[in-house]
Design a protein around this motif. Structure first.
Motif, PDB file in Angstrom:
ATOM      1  N   ARG A  60       6.654   6.839  -4.502  1.00 25.35           N
ATOM      2  CA  ARG A  60       5.321   6.241  -4.327  1.00 25.35           C
ATOM      3  C   ARG A  60       5.036   5.979  -2.850  1.00 25.35           C
ATOM      4  NH1 ARG A  60       5.276   1.302  -8.270  1.00 25.35           N
ATOM      5  NH2 ARG A  60       3.182   1.094  -7.468  1.00 25.35           N
ATOM      6  N   THR A  61       3.858   6.369  -2.422  1.00 20.71           N
ATOM      7  CA  THR A  61       3.443   6.100  -1.045  1.00 20.71           C
ATOM      8  C   THR A  61       2.674   4.791  -1.000  1.00 20.71           C
ATOM      9  OG1 THR A  61       1.329   7.221  -1.280  1.00 20.71           O
ATOM     10  CG2 THR A  61       3.223   8.582  -0.595  1.00 20.71           C
ATOM     11  N   VAL A  62       2.443   4.307   0.203  1.00 23.64           N
ATOM     12  CA  VAL A  62       1.666   3.079   0.379  1.00 23.64           C
ATOM     13  C   VAL A  62       0.264   3.271  -0.185  1.00 23.64           C
ATOM     14  CG1 VAL A  62       0.662   1.527   2.092  1.00 23.64           C
ATOM     15  CG2 VAL A  62       3.005   2.362   2.397  1.00 23.64           C
ATOM     16  N   GLU A  63      -0.304   4.432   0.030  1.00 28.34           N
ATOM     17  CA  GLU A  63      -1.656   4.713  -0.452  1.00 28.34           C
ATOM     18  C   GLU A  63      -1.708   4.691  -1.987  1.00 28.34           C
ATOM     19  OE1 GLU A  63      -0.057   6.653   1.855  1.00 28.34           O
ATOM     20  OE2 GLU A  63      -1.174   5.906   3.591  1.00 28.34           O
ATOM     21  N   GLU A  64      -0.665   5.244  -2.617  1.00 30.22           N
ATOM     22  CA  GLU A  64      -0.628   5.239  -4.082  1.00 30.22           C
ATOM     23  C   GLU A  64      -0.527   3.815  -4.624  1.00 30.22           C
ATOM     24  OE1 GLU A  64       1.565   9.431  -5.217  1.00 30.22           O
ATOM     25  OE2 GLU A  64       2.790   7.794  -4.423  1.00 30.22           O
TER      26      GLU A  64
END
Length: 78
Positions: A60-64
């Motif tokens: 998971r990315t920060v944006e997700e």
């Protein structure tokens, strides 16, 4: 008939226990069981907890994460 007494006590300095038994027990031989409970998960070291959390969500990315949080917030309004 065997008697059993359940006592909860704290471990004293020097790793010692103090147990008080009913009167009239002086000189009797007894068995003592000490059960040390597992530490609850919230008492683990913070770094261990963070490492475990990160290992579950590696992809998971920060944006997700931000997008998912926004979706949850938006669902509260409905």
């Amino acid at each position: 008939m065997q008697s059993a007494i359940r006592i909860t006590t704290k471990i004293l300095a020097g790793n010692k226990l103090e147990i008080q038994v009913p009167p009239g027990s002086v000189g009797e031989e007894v068995e003592v069981f000490v059960i040390i409970p597992e530490k609850p998960p919230w008492r683990r070291k913070v770094l261990e907890l963070l490492t475990e959390i990160r290992s579950r969500h590696v992809s998971r990315t920060v944006e997700e994460i931000d997008r998912e949080l926004e979706e949850v917030r938006n669902s509260w309004d409905n």
